[in-house]
Design a protein around this motif. Structure first.
Motif, PDB file in Angstrom:
ATOM      1  N   UNK A 182      48.570  33.863  13.918  1.00 46.54           N
ATOM      2  CA  UNK A 182      47.678  33.391  12.854  1.00 46.54           C
ATOM      3  C   UNK A 182      46.790  34.516  12.350  1.00 46.54           C
ATOM      4  N   UNK A 185      47.549  37.610  12.215  1.00 50.89           N
ATOM      5  CA  UNK A 185      48.370  38.468  11.349  1.00 50.89           C
ATOM      6  C   UNK A 185      48.648  37.771  10.017  1.00 50.89           C
ATOM      7  N   UNK A 186      48.912  36.467  10.085  1.00 47.99           N
ATOM      8  CA  UNK A 186      49.213  35.718   8.859  1.00 47.99           C
ATOM      9  C   UNK A 186      48.051  35.760   7.877  1.00 47.99           C
ATOM     10  N   UNK A 187      46.851  35.524   8.387  1.00 46.00           N
ATOM     11  CA  UNK A 187      45.709  35.449   7.479  1.00 46.00           C
ATOM     12  C   UNK A 187      45.428  36.824   6.880  1.00 46.00           C
ATOM     13  N   UNK A 190      47.732  38.580   5.761  1.00 46.18           N
ATOM     14  CA  UNK A 190      48.735  38.757   4.723  1.00 46.18           C
ATOM     15  C   UNK A 190      50.140  39.047   5.213  1.00 46.18           C
ATOM     16  N   UNK A 191      50.330  39.100   6.536  1.00 45.44           N
ATOM     17  CA  UNK A 191      51.640  39.491   7.050  1.00 45.44           C
ATOM     18  C   UNK A 191      52.646  38.349   6.983  1.00 45.44           C
ATOM     19  N   UNK A 215      49.020  33.535   4.298  1.00 40.88           N
ATOM     20  CA  UNK A 215      49.092  34.952   3.931  1.00 40.88           C
ATOM     21  C   UNK A 215      49.052  35.187   2.418  1.00 40.88           C
ATOM     22  N   UNK A 221      44.991  42.730  17.941  1.00 36.76           N
ATOM     23  CA  UNK A 221      46.358  43.046  18.343  1.00 36.76           C
ATOM     24  C   UNK A 221      46.308  44.043  19.494  1.00 36.76           C
TER      25      UNK A 221
END
Ligand SMILES: Nc1ncnc2c1ncn2[C@@H]1O[C@H](COP(=O)(O)OP(=O)(O)OP(=O)(O)O)[C@@H](O)[C@H]1O
Ligand SMILES: [Mg+2]
Lengths: 263, 355
Positions: free
Chosen positions: A164, A166-168, A170-171, B75, B89
Motif C-alpha cells: 500500500x 508503494x501504491x500510494x 504511484x507504483x 496510485x 521499504x
C-alpha cells in the motif's frame, strides 16, 4: 547421567560412520585408478571427456533457466496469495507439495502423453520443445522448495502495508514486485535457487526419459560402463551439491537486517 | 468557507452485512488540518482508506480538487500517506525511500536528488541519507515516512495514527513537527487518532466519529466546550454528567439534587416538565465552596481526593451523581477531607444540555 552422555556420543559416532564410511570408500576408490598409488587420474579422465563437458554445461544451463522461470512463477504467486488470497494458502501449499509424493517417472510419462507429436502442443516433437518441457518439469520438481523458501521470506515483511505504501506513491504491480517484494525476499529466493540447482544437476529420470543430453544420464552411462570414473563423478556431483548447501548457509549468514518493524 | 479541496459525500461502507461507515459527509478547505477522532473500531481507518483509494465505498463520492476520484486507483490519486507501522521499504536507504515516488513518476535524477535533500532538511535528518530503516529509531523512521509521503508534493496528506507506536516524549515533539511542516507546506491534511489531546492540540477542525458516522464536526474549541452529544462530551475530556429533571421547559429551569438551576446555554428542545435530562459540566468549570460571580451551586459530600502534582482532583457526591473537579495544590491551605460536607459552585452558562 554420565553413561547417558556416553551412549549419546556413541550413537552419534555410529551415525556419522554410517554416512561417512561409504563416502570415504568412494573417495578412496576414485583415487586408485593408477595401480599401487593414489592419484587423481580418474578425475583427469572424467574432466577431459568432452561428453562430460557438454552434459555438465547442458545441466548447468537448464538449472539456471529453471531458477529464472521458477522465480518468475513462484514469487508473484506467493506474493499474490499472501496479499489477496490468504484463505487459499493451505491449498496452494498442498499443490506445491505434490511433486514430493508423485514420482517423477509418473509425471514424465504424463508429459510425454500430453505433449506428444500428435497433441495440441507437440513439445516433444523438437529438441527445443523438449528442452522447454524439461525446464518446466524441473520447475515443478523444485516447487516444494522454492515456494516454501519464498513464502517464508515473505513472512518476514509486512507485505500488505509495504504494498500500500508503494501504491500510494504511484507504483504499479510490476514496480512493486521488482523493486520492493523481490529484493526483500532475495535471500529466500537464493536459498531456493541453490536447492533447485542441486536437484537439477544430478536429476536422472526426467532427463533420461525425455532423452536429453544432461549430466544425470551421463552419470548413469559412465556408471554402467567404467570402473573408477563413476566414483570420481559421484564425488564431483556430491561436492557440487554440498557447495550449493554451503552457499545457502553463506548467503543467509550475510543477510542484511531488513526488519521493517522496530521499537 | 472557501471552495472545498476535499469533499467526502454521503460515503457508506459495508463489509458484508456490517456497516462500518455510514452517511459520512465532510468538506475540507485547502490547507486545512482535520483530525478524525474516535474510539477503536469506529471506522476512522476505513474512512481514510476510502479517501486513499484502498477501499471502495459502497455508496457515495470522493472529490479531490474538484475531480471525482471515487473510481481511481490509489496510485492515480497523488496523495501522500503515512502509516502507523512506518512501512519504510527495508531494502532501500533513507534517500531511496524518499525518492521512491519521484522515481516512479520519472522525475529527472538531478531534480529528485535536490528534492530528497530538501526533504531531509525539512525532517532534520540530513546526515541520515544513506542509512537503512533498521538503523533508525521509531521516531526517525516515522519522520522519513513523512518525508517520503511529501516528496512528490501531493496536494493531500493522510496520516493514520502515525504517532501511536512511539513513546510519549517522541510523540509530543513529532506532533509539533508534523503540524509545523504541514503549515509550512500548506498541505491539506487528514490525521487519524484516538488520542483526544493529539486531536485538540493539532487540528483546525475535528471530526468526532462514533459507530461509523461523524458525530460532530467543529474546531477544537467547539468540540471541547460545546459538545453536541453525550458521546462527544464523554469522549473528549473528563466530563461530569449530571442527571436532572426538567421543571419548566420555557424558562429552561431544571432540578439537580435539591437545587433548581436556570440554564443559560442550550435549549431544552421539545422536553416537557418532568422529563429527565443529561447535563454536562467540565471539571475546570467548578470550584469548591461558594464563590462570588458563580451563579449556581450544589451541595454534596467529598468522596475522594487525589493529588496529581500541581492540582488536586476532588470527587464530590451530589445526590446520585459523582462530580470531579480540580483545585490548585495550595501548600498553605488545608486540603479537602473525605467525608466533609461541601458546596460546589459554577456558572449556569457552563452547564450544557446533552442530546
Ligand atoms: N476488511 C474488513 N473486513 C471486515 N471488517 C472490517 C474490515 N476492515 C475493517 N473492518 C471493521 O470495520 C470496523 C472499523 O474498522 P477501522 O479499522 O476503520 O476502525 P478504526 O476506527 O480505525 O479503529 P482503530 O482505532 O482500532 O484503528 C471494525 O469493526 C473492523 O472490524
Ligand atoms: Mg485504525
Amino acid at each position: 547421567m554420565r553413561t547417558n552422555r556416553a551412549v549419546s556420543w556413541v550413537l552419534l559416532a555410529l551415525g556419522c560412520l554410517y554416512f561417512v564410511l561409504p563416502l570415504i570408500g568412494m573417495v578412496e576408490f576414485s583415487l586408485r585408478m593408477r595401480r599401487g598409488v593414489y592419484s587423481l587420474d580418474a578425475y583427469w579422465v572424467v574432466l577431459a571427456d568432452p561428453k562430460f563437458q557438454s552434459t555438465f554445461a547442458y545441466s548447468v544451463v537448464v538449472g539456471l533457466l529453471t531458477i529464472v522461470v521458477g522465480i518468475f512463477i513462484v514469487v508473484p504467486t506467493a506474493y499474490w496469495v499472501r496479499l489477496r488470497l490468504p484463505g487459499l494458502r493451505p491449498y496452494v501449499e498442498f499443490v506445491t507439495l505434490l511433486p514430493l509424493v508423485i514420482p517423477a517417472i509418473v509425471v514424465v510419462f504424463g508429459y510425454i502423453r500430453l505433449y506428444n507429436t500428435s497433441s495440441f502442443l507437440p513439445l516433444t516433437g523438437s529438441a527445443t520443445g523438449t528442452n522447454i518441457l524439461l525446464v518446466f518439469g524441473y520447475v515443478m520438481l523444485a516447487l516444494p522448495y522454492m515456494y516454501r523458501a519464498v513464502d517464508t521470506g515473505l513472512r518476514t515483511i509486512d507485505v500488505r502495508t509495504l504494498t500500500e505504501a508503494a501504491q500510494i506513491l504511484g507504483a504499479g504491480w510490476g514496480t512493486i514486485i521488482a523493486r520492493i517484494i523481490l529484493p526483500n525476499v532475495l535471500l529466500a529466493v537464493l536459498s531456493g535457487a541453490f536447492l533447485t540447482f542441486a536437484i537439477v544437476i544430478g536429476e536422472f529420470t526426467m532427463a533420461a526419459l525425455l532423452n536429453r543430453p544432461a549430466f544425470g544420464p551421463y552419470l548413469q552411462f559412465i556408471g554402467a560402463n567404467r570402473a573408477y570414473e563413476p566414483a570420481a563423478l559421484a564425488v564431483i556431483a556430491f561436492v557440487i551439491t554440498w557447495a550449493c548447501m554451503a552457499m545457502i548457509q553463506i548467503v543467509s549468514r550475510f543477510a542484511p537486517k531488513t526488519s521493517s518493524r522496530s521499537n | 468557507m472557501t471552495e472545498a479541496f476535499l469533499s467526502i459525500q454521503h460515503v457508506r461502507k459495508a463489509f458484508g452485512s456490517t456497516v462500518v461507515v455510514q452517511d459520512f459527509n465532510l468538506d475540507v478547505a485547502p490547507g486545512e488540518f482535520i483530525s478524525f477522532l474516535g474510539p477503536s473500531g469506529c471506522g476512522k481507518t476505513t474512512m481514510l482508506r476510502i479517501v486513499a483509494g484502498f477501499e471502495e465505498p459502497s455508496a457515495g463520492r470522493i472529490v479531490i480538487g474538484g475531480k471525482d476520484v471515487t473510481n481511481l486507483k490509489p496510485n492515480q490519486r497523488n496523495i501522500g500517506m503515512v502509516f502507523q507501522a512506518y512501512a519504510l521499504f527495508p531494502n532501500l536507504t533513507v534517500a531511496q525511500n524518499i525518492a521512491f515516488g519521484l522515481k516512479v513518476a520519472g522525475t529527472p535524477k538531478a531534480e529528485s536528488d535536490a528534492r530528497v535533500a530538501e526533504m531531509l532538511g525539512i525532517i532534520k535528518l540530513p546526515e541520515f541519507a544513506d542509512r537503512y530503516p533498521y538503523q533508525l529509531s521509531g521516531g526517525q523512521q516515522q519522520r522519513v515516512a513523512l518525508a517520503r509521503a511529501l516528496a512528490a508534493r501531493p496536494k493531500l496528506l493522510l496520516l493514520d495514527e502515525p504517532l501511536s507506536a512511539l513513546d510519549a516524549k517522541v510523540r509530543l515533539s513529532l506532533r509539533d513537527e508534523i503540524r509545523q511542516i504541514q503549515k509550512k507546506l500548506g498541505i491539506t491534511t487528514i490525521f487519524v487518532t484516538h488520542d483526544q489531546e493529539e486531536a485538540l492540540s493539532m487540528s483546525d477542525r475535528i471530526v468526532v466519529m462514533h459507530d461509523g458516522h461523524a458525530e460532530q464536526v467543529g474546531t477544537p474549541f467547539e468540540i471541547y466546550n460545546r459538545p453536541a452529544t453525550r458521546f462527544v462530551a464523554n469522549f473528549v475530556g473528563t466530563l461530569n454528567v449530571l442527571d436532572g429533571v426538567v421543571i419548566d421547559p420555557i424558562a429552561a429551569t431544571v432540578r439537580i439534587g435539591e437545587r433548581e438551576i436556570t440554564l443559560r446555554n442550550g435549549a431544552l428542545g421539545a422536553a416537557s416538565a418532568g422529563d429527565a435530562v443529561s447535563l454536562a459540566l467540565r471539571p475546570e468549570a467548578i470550584v469548591l465552596g461558594r464563590q462570588p460571580g458563580r451563579d449556581a451551586s450544589l451541595s454534596g459530600q467529598i468522596a475522594d481526593v487525589s493529588f496529581l502534582g500541581s492540582v488536586i482532583r476532588v470527587k464530590v457526591g451530589v445526590g446520585q451523581n459523582a462530580v470531579s473537579l480540580d483545585t490548585f495544590n495550595n501548600s498553605s491551605a488545608q486540603p479537602p477531607i473525605v467525608g466533609d460536607q461541601t458546596e460546589i459552585s459554577f456558572s449556569a452558562s457552563d452547564l450544557l444540555v446533552l442530546h
